[in-house]
Design a protein around this motif. Structure first.
Motif, PDB file in Angstrom:
ATOM      1  N   GLU A  37       0.754  -1.290  -0.342  1.00  0.00           N
ATOM      2  CA  GLU A  37      -0.022   0.491   0.334  1.00  0.00           C
ATOM      3  C   GLU A  37       0.643   0.694  -0.291  1.00  0.00           C
ATOM      4  O   GLU A  37       0.248   1.818  -0.336  1.00  0.00           O
ATOM      5  CB  GLU A  37      -1.007   0.081   1.087  1.00  0.00           C
ATOM      6  CG  GLU A  37      -2.202  -1.036   0.765  1.00  0.00           C
ATOM      7  CD  GLU A  37      -1.836  -1.750   1.907  1.00  0.00           C
ATOM      8  OE1 GLU A  37      -0.809  -2.425   2.391  1.00  0.00           O
ATOM      9  OE2 GLU A  37      -2.496  -2.913   3.031  1.00  0.00           O
ATOM     10  N   ARG A  38       1.967   1.093   0.696  1.00  0.00           N
ATOM     11  CA  ARG A  38       3.286   2.169   0.524  1.00  0.00           C
ATOM     12  C   ARG A  38       3.374   3.020  -1.060  1.00  0.00           C
ATOM     13  O   ARG A  38       3.529   4.183  -1.185  1.00  0.00           O
ATOM     14  CB  ARG A  38       3.957   1.950   1.677  1.00  0.00           C
ATOM     15  CG  ARG A  38       3.858   1.664   2.956  1.00  0.00           C
ATOM     16  CD  ARG A  38       5.278   1.486   3.429  1.00  0.00           C
ATOM     17  NE  ARG A  38       5.324   0.999   3.194  1.00  0.00           N
ATOM     18  CZ  ARG A  38       5.971  -0.472   3.362  1.00  0.00           C
ATOM     19  NH1 ARG A  38       4.943  -0.931   4.592  1.00  0.00           N
ATOM     20  NH2 ARG A  38       7.405  -1.383   3.161  1.00  0.00           N
ATOM     21  N   ASN A  39       3.650   2.178  -1.721  1.00  0.00           N
ATOM     22  CA  ASN A  39       4.019   2.403  -2.960  1.00  0.00           C
ATOM     23  C   ASN A  39       2.955   2.845  -4.195  1.00  0.00           C
ATOM     24  O   ASN A  39       2.089   3.055  -4.066  1.00  0.00           O
ATOM     25  CB  ASN A  39       4.394   0.470  -3.591  1.00  0.00           C
ATOM     26  CG  ASN A  39       5.094   0.452  -4.879  1.00  0.00           C
ATOM     27  OD1 ASN A  39       4.510   1.512  -5.585  1.00  0.00           O
ATOM     28  ND2 ASN A  39       6.377  -0.175  -4.827  1.00  0.00           N
ATOM     29  N   TYR A  40       3.770   4.144  -4.922  1.00  0.00           N
ATOM     30  CA  TYR A  40       2.655   4.524  -5.535  1.00  0.00           C
ATOM     31  C   TYR A  40       2.217   3.750  -6.435  1.00  0.00           C
ATOM     32  O   TYR A  40       0.924   4.802  -7.205  1.00  0.00           O
ATOM     33  CB  TYR A  40       3.374   5.799  -6.495  1.00  0.00           C
ATOM     34  CG  TYR A  40       4.512   5.296  -7.523  1.00  0.00           C
ATOM     35  CD1 TYR A  40       4.112   5.119  -8.333  1.00  0.00           C
ATOM     36  CD2 TYR A  40       5.908   5.333  -7.501  1.00  0.00           C
ATOM     37  CE1 TYR A  40       5.113   4.932 -10.248  1.00  0.00           C
ATOM     38  CE2 TYR A  40       6.490   4.834  -8.179  1.00  0.00           C
ATOM     39  CZ  TYR A  40       6.402   4.514  -9.342  1.00  0.00           C
ATOM     40  OH  TYR A  40       7.126   3.865 -10.120  1.00  0.00           O
ATOM     41  N   PHE A  41       2.568   2.911  -7.354  1.00  0.00           N
ATOM     42  CA  PHE A  41       1.042   2.021  -8.316  1.00  0.00           C
ATOM     43  C   PHE A  41       0.601   1.767  -7.582  1.00  0.00           C
ATOM     44  O   PHE A  41      -1.490   2.252  -7.772  1.00  0.00           O
ATOM     45  CB  PHE A  41       2.363   0.653  -8.193  1.00  0.00           C
ATOM     46  CG  PHE A  41       3.602   1.490  -9.497  1.00  0.00           C
ATOM     47  CD1 PHE A  41       2.970   0.980 -10.739  1.00  0.00           C
ATOM     48  CD2 PHE A  41       4.487   0.740  -9.687  1.00  0.00           C
ATOM     49  CE1 PHE A  41       3.615   0.896 -11.417  1.00  0.00           C
ATOM     50  CE2 PHE A  41       5.291   0.967 -10.254  1.00  0.00           C
ATOM     51  CZ  PHE A  41       5.520   1.127 -11.751  1.00  0.00           C
ATOM     52  N   THR A  42      -0.028   1.563  -5.984  1.00  0.00           N
ATOM     53  CA  THR A  42      -0.799   0.640  -5.909  1.00  0.00           C
ATOM     54  C   THR A  42      -1.671   1.744  -5.086  1.00  0.00           C
ATOM     55  O   THR A  42      -2.829   1.645  -4.974  1.00  0.00           O
ATOM     56  CB  THR A  42      -0.592  -0.192  -4.376  1.00  0.00           C
ATOM     57  OG1 THR A  42       0.261  -1.150  -4.544  1.00  0.00           O
ATOM     58  CG2 THR A  42      -1.548  -0.816  -3.886  1.00  0.00           C
ATOM     59  N   ARG A  43      -1.172   3.397  -4.634  1.00  0.00           N
ATOM     60  CA  ARG A  43      -1.543   4.337  -4.298  1.00  0.00           C
ATOM     61  C   ARG A  43      -2.238   5.000  -5.404  1.00  0.00           C
ATOM     62  O   ARG A  43      -3.913   4.819  -5.019  1.00  0.00           O
ATOM     63  CB  ARG A  43      -1.242   5.659  -3.393  1.00  0.00           C
ATOM     64  CG  ARG A  43      -0.025   4.880  -2.453  1.00  0.00           C
ATOM     65  CD  ARG A  43       0.519   5.709  -1.857  1.00  0.00           C
ATOM     66  NE  ARG A  43       0.969   7.187  -2.204  1.00  0.00           N
ATOM     67  CZ  ARG A  43       2.063   7.735  -2.672  1.00  0.00           C
ATOM     68  NH1 ARG A  43       3.546   6.434  -2.404  1.00  0.00           N
ATOM     69  NH2 ARG A  43       2.505   8.254  -3.305  1.00  0.00           N
ATOM     70  N   ASN A  44      -1.758   4.917  -7.265  1.00  0.00           N
ATOM     71  CA  ASN A  44      -2.352   5.300  -7.912  1.00  0.00           C
ATOM     72  C   ASN A  44      -3.623   4.051  -8.748  1.00  0.00           C
ATOM     73  O   ASN A  44      -4.499   4.912  -8.447  1.00  0.00           O
ATOM     74  CB  ASN A  44      -1.280   5.499  -8.886  1.00  0.00           C
ATOM     75  CG  ASN A  44      -2.218   6.595 -10.220  1.00  0.00           C
ATOM     76  OD1 ASN A  44      -2.601   7.094 -10.259  1.00  0.00           O
ATOM     77  ND2 ASN A  44      -2.300   5.019 -11.074  1.00  0.00           N
TER      78      ASN A  44
END
Length: 297
Positions: free
Chosen positions: A7-14
């Motif tokens: 969840e911290r990764n920008y891919f997942t946040r996006n």
């Protein structure tokens, strides 16, 4: 929806923002449940899971499937595209061929987002390719395995979620990956050096099962596609914004962030030229068309 990172990764946040946009844009008709970090479907199985509608949509690292078709590995060829401007041009050249292949398999591309440029992580100083001889080197797709071979390293296929265990058990001693994966896996616990060779910036692709998508009414389809377009634009912006921050995180955790020596870069560029030629041969006529369009742009 299976996604590759935590969840911290920008891919997942996006993707989480994409899911919110879809829910809002469709008036709640479509609700996407995001399952981070291989918790629903393992990365190598995501494409097949979407194709067979085990899951309706998913995110996967495209180059993982380059053995199936070399076109799927165009983004991961070292030193073919080494910055965002070049990477955008490469995507524009390759996208019609990617969409056509996935379309034949019953899948639609929703959006594509790049990783930060991939660089070397190692437990010892690397001044030339010779320093990789005999080193156990993480491969996450066929081309990184081939890169390891050409450097004299020993490739070992390890997925992102398995990296900490692979380092701690001695399965790998070095890797080429993004600063995002380095932070996600806390690479500073296992290696000391980060060399910014910026070899390639592979793409994660979000796909949807075409049969599932075709059953939506037109207004709902339009809302999903609008959210996907925004997600792609936002994802590229996030990559550009976060790369420097991620490198600084590596440094702040005690890693030595170094620029590669001229000797190392000269040797790597020569290997890159060989890998580009090998990819073009494997990709056949379509590969030549992609390279021609890319170099003309």
């Amino acid at each position: 929806m299976p996604v590759r990172s935590n969840e911290r990764n920008y891919f997942t946040r996006n993707i989480q923002q994409f899911a919110q946009d879809v829910k809002q844009g469709t008036g709640g008709k479509v609700e996407i449940v995001v399952h981070p970090e291989d918790s629903l479907t393992k990365q190598p199985e995501v494409k097949r899971a979407v194709q067979t509608a085990q899951v309706q949509l998913g995110e996967f690292l495209m180059s993982m499937h380059s053995n199936e078709n070399a076109v799927f590995g165009v983004d991961a060829v070292p030193f073919l595209a080494s910055n965002n401007e070049e990477n955008r041009k490469l995507l524009a050249a390759a996208r019609p061929f990617i969409e056509e292949r996935l379309g034949r398999q019953g899948m639609r591309v929703l959006f594509v987002v790049p990783w930060p440029p991939n660089s070397f992580y190692a437990g010892k100083e690397i001044n030339s390719v010779a320093d990789f001889k005999g080193v156990k080197f993480r491969a996450f797709n066929p081309v990184t395995g081939r890169l390891a071979e050409l450097m004299g390293a020993i490739p070992a296929t390890v997925q992102q979620s398995e990296v900490p265990q692979a380092f701690s058990t001695g399965v790998i001693q070095a890797m080429i990956t993004s600063p995002a994966t380095g932070v996600d896996t806390q690479a500073w616990d296992f290696v000391k050096y980060f060399y910014e060779v910026k070899a390639m910036a592979p793409w994660n692709v979000v796909i949807v099962n075409e049969r599932v998508f075709s059953r939506l009414d037109q207004a709902t389809k339009d809302a999903v596609l609008a959210a996907a377009k925004s997600a792609e634009e936002r994802g590229w912006a996030l990559q550009a914004e976060e790369t420097g921050k991620l490198v600084e995180t590596l440094r702040s955790k005690g890693m030595e962030v170094r620029q590669p020596s001229p000797e190392l870069m000269k040797e790597l560029k020569a290997i890159g030229d060989q890998l580009i030629q090998e990819w073009a041969k494997a990709a056949g006529e379509d590969g030549q068309k992609i390279l021609a369009a890319y170099r003309k742009s």
